[in-house]
Design a protein around this motif. Structure first.
Motif, PDB file in Angstrom:
ATOM      1  N   MET A  20     -54.035 113.846  91.822  1.00  0.00           N
ATOM      2  CA  MET A  20     -53.423 113.852  93.148  1.00  0.00           C
ATOM      3  C   MET A  20     -54.447 113.482  94.221  1.00  0.00           C
ATOM      4  N   LEU A  21     -55.677 113.963  94.063  1.00  0.00           N
ATOM      5  CA  LEU A  21     -56.738 113.594  95.003  1.00  0.00           C
ATOM      6  C   LEU A  21     -56.999 112.089  94.961  1.00  0.00           C
ATOM      7  N   ALA A  28     -57.584 113.267 102.010  1.00  0.00           N
ATOM      8  CA  ALA A  28     -56.738 114.402 101.643  1.00  0.00           C
ATOM      9  C   ALA A  28     -57.516 115.716 101.642  1.00  0.00           C
ATOM     10  N   GLY A  29     -58.643 115.766 100.923  1.00  0.00           N
ATOM     11  CA  GLY A  29     -59.404 117.003 100.819  1.00  0.00           C
ATOM     12  C   GLY A  29     -58.674 118.003  99.934  1.00  0.00           C
ATOM     13  N   VAL A  30     -59.419 118.887  99.304  1.00  0.00           N
ATOM     14  CA  VAL A  30     -58.783 119.820  98.373  1.00  0.00           C
ATOM     15  C   VAL A  30     -57.836 120.778  99.073  1.00  0.00           C
ATOM     16  N   GLN A  31     -58.036 121.024 100.387  1.00  0.00           N
ATOM     17  CA  GLN A  31     -57.163 121.969 101.087  1.00  0.00           C
ATOM     18  C   GLN A  31     -55.731 121.448 101.190  1.00  0.00           C
ATOM     19  N   PHE A 124     -65.863 108.124  93.823  1.00  0.00           N
ATOM     20  CA  PHE A 124     -67.179 108.233  94.447  1.00  0.00           C
ATOM     21  C   PHE A 124     -67.067 108.742  95.875  1.00  0.00           C
ATOM     22  N   LEU A 125     -66.125 108.188  96.650  1.00  0.00           N
ATOM     23  CA  LEU A 125     -65.989 108.577  98.049  1.00  0.00           C
ATOM     24  C   LEU A 125     -65.442 109.996  98.190  1.00  0.00           C
ATOM     25  N   ILE A 126     -64.506 110.373  97.338  1.00  0.00           N
ATOM     26  CA  ILE A 126     -63.976 111.736  97.387  1.00  0.00           C
ATOM     27  C   ILE A 126     -65.076 112.740  97.053  1.00  0.00           C
ATOM     28  N   ALA A 127     -65.848 112.447  95.999  1.00  0.00           N
ATOM     29  CA  ALA A 127     -66.946 113.337  95.622  1.00  0.00           C
ATOM     30  C   ALA A 127     -67.975 113.430  96.746  1.00  0.00           C
ATOM     31  N   LEU A 128     -68.257 112.300  97.395  1.00  0.00           N
ATOM     32  CA  LEU A 128     -69.218 112.302  98.499  1.00  0.00           C
ATOM     33  C   LEU A 128     -68.708 113.151  99.654  1.00  0.00           C
ATOM     34  N   ALA A 129     -67.432 113.016  99.982  1.00  0.00           N
ATOM     35  CA  ALA A 129     -66.856 113.818 101.059  1.00  0.00           C
ATOM     36  C   ALA A 129     -66.917 115.306 100.727  1.00  0.00           C
ATOM     37  N   LEU A 130     -66.640 115.648  99.477  1.00  0.00           N
ATOM     38  CA  LEU A 130     -66.705 117.056  99.070  1.00  0.00           C
ATOM     39  C   LEU A 130     -68.141 117.576  99.128  1.00  0.00           C
TER      40      LEU A 130
END
Length: 257
Positions: A20-21, A28-31, A124-130
């Motif tokens: 989903m992410l 989106a972010g996990v929240q 990569f970008l999602i992991a970086l944002a997290l």
């Protein structure tokens, strides 16, 4: 099919959350990943989740950690693919820099045509944002550090390969990991800019410009500056492949044997 174990159910729900992410993107972010929605997509009841996590916050913490740990390819694969043929063909150092930098800029902007590469860039970008929110949970901070160390090790190996190909060594007292850390800071910084929607600067240098002739991204020019400041030829009589002068855009630099 037998009844799932708790570990299997946990893995399934985290896998669905990560999917989903990837579908919704870095913003989106996990929240924004609601456990009830994850359960519906997985075809499971609420009880299946709350036997594993105390609440939604607990699930989102583990989802963030799992996403940061996820790797769809080796960290330096995209850079190596971009330059391997150029190195084999004896390309100039500037061409190597431009190609590798362009690959990173495209990845940061998810400007890639291959669907697999696009998913990899998204991850990569999602992991970086997290990772920029690592202080939220100790587990996320530890996963972020581990990912960083893995990336540094992979890119240090890649840069050592390039240095050997072009007859370069690190200037004392610097080490290849120092160069890699500087590159990572700059590369990740430009990736954050891309997430902010900032366009990456591109320059078209003419023959009478101080910048070497051709098209340059700002990232490529930064890489070139780092190479010149961190590295020097192994042969003291040789010229730097990426030096300002007297190498010209037409000067080929053959890889060292």
């Amino acid at each position: 099919m037998g009844r799932r174990t708790g570990d299997e159910t946990r893995a399934l729900l985290l896998r669905v959350g990560m999917q989903m992410l990837l579908e919704r993107g870095v913003s989106a972010g996990v929240q924004h990943i609601r456990l009830q929605e994850v359960l519906r997509r997985a075809g499971l009841t609420t009880g299946a989740a709350y036997r594993l996590w105390a609440d939604q916050n607990d699930y989102q913490r583990d989802l963030a950690v799992a996403m940061v740990r996820l790797r769809l390819s080796s960290p330096a694969d995209y850079a190596r693919v971009a330059v391997d043929k150029l190195i084999a063909d004896g390309a100039r150092g500037d061409d190597i820099i431009r190609a590798a930098a362009e690959a990173h800029v495209r990845t940061s902007a998810i400007d890639v045509t291959d669907p697999t590469d696009a998913v990899d860039a998204q991850q990569f970008l999602i992991a970086l944002a997290l990772r920029t929110t690592a202080d939220t949970w100790p587990e996320l901070k530890e996963a972020s550090r581990q990912r960083h160390h893995e990336s540094i090790a992979a890119f240090a190996e890649f840069y050592a390969y390039l240095m050997e190909a072009y007859g370069l060594r690190m200037k004392t007292p610097l080490m290849v990991t120092d160069f890699t850390e500087a590159m990572a800071a700059m590369g990740e910084g430009f990736a954050v800019r891309a997430m902010e929607g900032l366009e990456h600067p591109v320059y078209h240098a003419a023959e009478d410009d101080d910048v070497p002739t051709g098209e340059w991204t700002l990232f490529a020019l930064g890489v070139r500056a780092l190479v010149n400041e961190f590295m020097t030829p192994i042969d003291a009589t040789a010229r730097m492949p990426f030096a300002d002068a007297p190498v010209t855009p037409e000067t080929p630099i053959a890889p060292a044997p």
